[in-house]
Motif scaffolding. Structure first.
Motif, PDB file in Angstrom:
ATOM      1  N   SER A  37      70.379   1.333 -34.370  1.00 53.60           N
ATOM      2  CA  SER A  37      70.486   0.687 -33.017  1.00 53.60           C
ATOM      3  C   SER A  37      72.005   0.450 -32.896  1.00 53.60           C
ATOM      4  O   SER A  37      72.657   0.814 -31.505  1.00 53.60           O
ATOM      5  CB  SER A  37      69.850  -0.476 -33.067  1.00 53.60           C
TER       6      SER A  37
ATOM      7  N   VAL B  36      68.898  12.429 -30.375  1.00 50.60           N
ATOM      8  CA  VAL B  36      68.151  11.799 -29.376  1.00 50.60           C
ATOM      9  C   VAL B  36      67.855  13.050 -28.338  1.00 50.60           C
ATOM     10  O   VAL B  36      68.565  13.495 -27.733  1.00 50.60           O
ATOM     11  CB  VAL B  36      68.769  10.870 -28.593  1.00 50.60           C
TER      12      VAL B  36
ATOM     13  N   TYR C 265      65.175   2.327 -35.475  1.00 53.00           N
ATOM     14  CA  TYR C 265      66.254   1.742 -34.893  1.00 53.00           C
ATOM     15  C   TYR C 265      66.876   0.905 -36.005  1.00 53.00           C
ATOM     16  O   TYR C 265      68.071   0.630 -35.879  1.00 53.00           O
ATOM     17  CB  TYR C 265      65.810   0.889 -33.846  1.00 53.00           C
TER      18      TYR C 265
ATOM     19  N   THR D  36      71.381   5.314 -24.847  1.00 50.65           N
ATOM     20  CA  THR D  36      70.753   6.499 -24.594  1.00 50.65           C
ATOM     21  C   THR D  36      70.887   6.584 -23.003  1.00 50.65           C
ATOM     22  O   THR D  36      70.985   5.755 -21.996  1.00 50.65           O
ATOM     23  CB  THR D  36      69.143   6.497 -24.904  1.00 50.65           C
TER      24      THR D  36
ATOM     25  N   ILE E 142      63.146   9.679 -31.165  1.00 49.59           N
ATOM     26  CA  ILE E 142      64.592   9.763 -31.777  1.00 49.59           C
ATOM     27  C   ILE E 142      64.434  10.171 -33.339  1.00 49.59           C
ATOM     28  O   ILE E 142      63.403   9.542 -33.855  1.00 49.59           O
ATOM     29  CB  ILE E 142      65.088   8.458 -31.552  1.00 49.59           C
TER      30      ILE E 142
ATOM     31  N   GLU F  21      63.134   8.164 -26.228  1.00 47.06           N
ATOM     32  CA  GLU F  21      63.076   7.357 -27.107  1.00 47.06           C
ATOM     33  C   GLU F  21      61.816   7.328 -28.193  1.00 47.06           C
ATOM     34  O   GLU F  21      61.956   6.743 -29.134  1.00 47.06           O
ATOM     35  CB  GLU F  21      63.486   5.866 -26.765  1.00 47.06           C
TER      36      GLU F  21
END
Length: 244
Positions: free
Chosen positions: A160, A210, A198, A169, A178, A175
């Motif tokens: 993260s 991503v 994350y 992003t 990812i 998401e």
């Protein structure tokens, strides 16, 4: 044998030789060797990977041709979703055609005495290659982030944090998919009941991928198999991009 060994080069092998015996003949590792980033490739694995990609391509192409040639397959309620799914599969076909299999076999290298006792100390085949890089100093963040970048590795940072350092992003980022491609080639993704990418801490040379989300149209989501295929293509492309 390439990279951070004392005597890199090409070596003749005998029946039964293993990776550990090759490392011994190459004088073992230099002090700069980064074992987590070792890349082992094999010609027979490259051929199997190519065949798997060809099989996926053939199935996708046949499905596109079948549905595209039969208007009756397009129901009134699902026509738009089906057409969009076909378009997506056509894009995936083009992406798959561009993939060049690396032949990479994921192994977890360790200092020589320990590695020689492990299941990863494979018997060598003609054409095998082993590359051991120097320790990298960055993490790569690619795909749908505001500023795709290589970021200086910091031990305390999590996925993260690295995403935040690229500006986060984009609105097109998926998401839910990812992915972290580890330096040794293994893949960790966000999907799964207990997965939390994350909060992961990374190792030097790891990459965060991503992917772009698939389009939703008139309330219909592209068919599940297309989503799965898109994810596999994204991961394959990412993994191949960071092999060398």
């Amino acid at each position: 044998m390439k990279g951070e060994v004392k005597f890199p080069g090409k070596y003749l092998i005998a029946r039964g030789d293993r990776i550990s015996s090759l490392l011994e003949r190459a004088g073992n590792l230099t002090e700069d060797a980064y074992l987590k980033g070792g890349v082992f490739t094999r010609l027979s694995s490259r051929e199997r990977q190519r065949k798997r990609i060809d099989a996926i391509l053939e199935g996708l192409e046949q499905e596109v041709l079948r549905v595209g040639s039969k208007p009756e397959d397009l129901t009134k309620t699902g026509e738009e979703a089906t057409l969009l799914s076909l378009k997506t599969k056509s894009i995936l076909i083009e992406k798959l055609k561009k993939i060049k299999p690396s032949g990479r076999v994921i192994i977890h290298l360790k200092p020589l005495p320990e590695f020689a006792q492990s299941k990863y100390d494979l018997v060598l085949e003609d054409g095998d290659e082993l590359y051991i890089p120097a320790r990298p100093s960055t993490i790569s963040v690619v795909g749908q982030v505001c500023n795709p970048s290589d970021i200086v590795y910091q031990e305390a940072l999590r996925v993260s944090d690295y995403l935040d350092m690229t500006g986060g992003t984009t609105r097109d980022a998926d998401e839910d998919f990812i992915t972290v491609v580890k330096a040794d080639g293994t893949v960790v993704r966000t999907t799964g009941l207990f997965s939390n990418v994350y909060s992961m801490r990374l190792d030097p040379g790891d990459s965060i991928v991503v992917p772009e989300k698939l389009v939703r149209y008139s309330g219909y989501e592209i068919l599940k198999d297309s989503v799965s295929m898109a994810y596999q293509v994204a991961v394959s492309l990412a993994a191949l991009a960071f092999v060398f």
